[in-house]
Design an enzyme around this catalytic site. Structure first.
Site, PDB file in Angstrom:
ATOM      1  CG  ASN A  85      60.931 -37.884 -45.430  1.00 57.16           C
ATOM      2  OD1 ASN A  85      61.497 -38.288 -44.632  1.00 57.16           O
ATOM      3  ND2 ASN A  85      60.327 -36.552 -45.248  1.00 57.16           N
ATOM      4  CG  ASP A 127      62.701 -32.076 -38.600  1.00 55.69           C
ATOM      5  OD1 ASP A 127      63.149 -32.147 -40.201  1.00 55.69           O
ATOM      6  OD2 ASP A 127      61.656 -31.577 -38.633  1.00 55.69           O
TER       7      ASP A 127
END
Ligand code: IPE
Ligand code: IPE
Ligand code: MG
Length: 246
Positions: free
Chosen positions: A69, A21
């Protein structure tokens, strides 16, 4: 002594899972578009895979794209998929050179066809490698995975090939995408976020969690070694008391 030398080979996690991330924030810090961060994240993937294989990790799972996502801006999703196709294609030779087997978990059928095909090809081309298994979590979310497992199990009960009373931990584990992969002993998340984001909810039940503020494109071998050293200093009690462990 280097960090790598400090690692106790007898206490290595067999499986490490990583939530990669911070690519977007990394790019923003450089005044660049988010995709620039994803592109640079590939270097971190390469470095981490190499480091894990070097020290003898058997399974490395990397969260590359979540079900959620898909809700990102269309241009970013398209760019990520293109990057994926390109990277898998470019890295297959290196995977073979290092005897790394590629696998993938997630709703792979939802990937664009070129991406799906590239992935299947790389999985096929690396299937006999035995040093380490690299598992890419793609279009993956744990709730999606658990729903699928429940549906499959329910179907078997309906077909009378399984009785409801027989269902145990193994039954569930064997119906997840990670059937035959041991649970991760260590889960790493970069970028300072302290959450699981729908990743391996069942499998992380007893994993040690390690959070670092480093953004993913800055993550390097030494950061992996540091996480492993931290893991090796923890006491894993599994519900018991410290005294019972000696
Ligand atoms: C992780 O970085 C990569 C993916 C989720 C594909 P992000 O893109 O989430 O980066 P941040 O969190 O916005 O900085
Ligand atoms: C989690 O990162 C998914 C991946 C790393 C692929 P996100 O950046 O999408 O997670 P949230 O939405 O901030 O929790
Ligand atoms: Mg993020």
């Amino acid at each position: 002594m280097s960090l790598k030398e400090k690692i106790n080979p007898a206490k290595l996690p067999e499986h490490i899972a990583i939530i990669m991330d911070g690519n977007g924030r990394w790019a923003k810090q450089q005044g660049e578009q988010r995709i620039f961060g994803h592109e640079n994240g590939v270097k971190s993937v390469r470095d981490t895979v190499e480091a894990a294989a070097e020290i003898g990790i058997k399974y490395l799972t990397m969260y590359a794209f979540s079900t959620e996502n898909w809700n990102r801006p269309k241009e970013e999703v398209i760019a990520l998929m293109q990057l994926l196709v390109y990277t898998i294609n470019a890295e297959t030779a290196t995977l073979n050179k290092n005897s790394i087997r590629l696998q993938a978990i997630g709703d792979l059928k939802s990937l664009p066809p070129d991406c799906y095909n590239e992935l299947q090809e790389a999985i096929e081309n690396t299937k006999n490698n035995s040093r380490m298994t690299l598992v890419l979590a793609l279009s993956y979310s744990s709730r999606w995975e658990i729903i699928n497992a429940v549906k499959e199990i329910a179907q078997k009960v309906e077909d009378k090939t399984l009785s409801a009373s027989e269902i145990n931990e193994d039954t569930i584990a064997q119906h997840l995408c990670t059937a035959n992969i041991p649970d991760p002993e260590l889960m790493i998340r970069t970028s300072g976020e302290h959450r699981i984001s729908n990743f391996l909810l069942w499998q992380l039940a007893y994993s040690e969690l390690y959070f670092t503020d480093k953004l993913w494109p800055d993550f390097r071998k030494e950061d992996l070694f540091e996480a492993i050293l931290d893991y090796q200093n923890r006491e894993r009690r599994f519900g018991k008391t410290s005294e019972q462990l000696v």
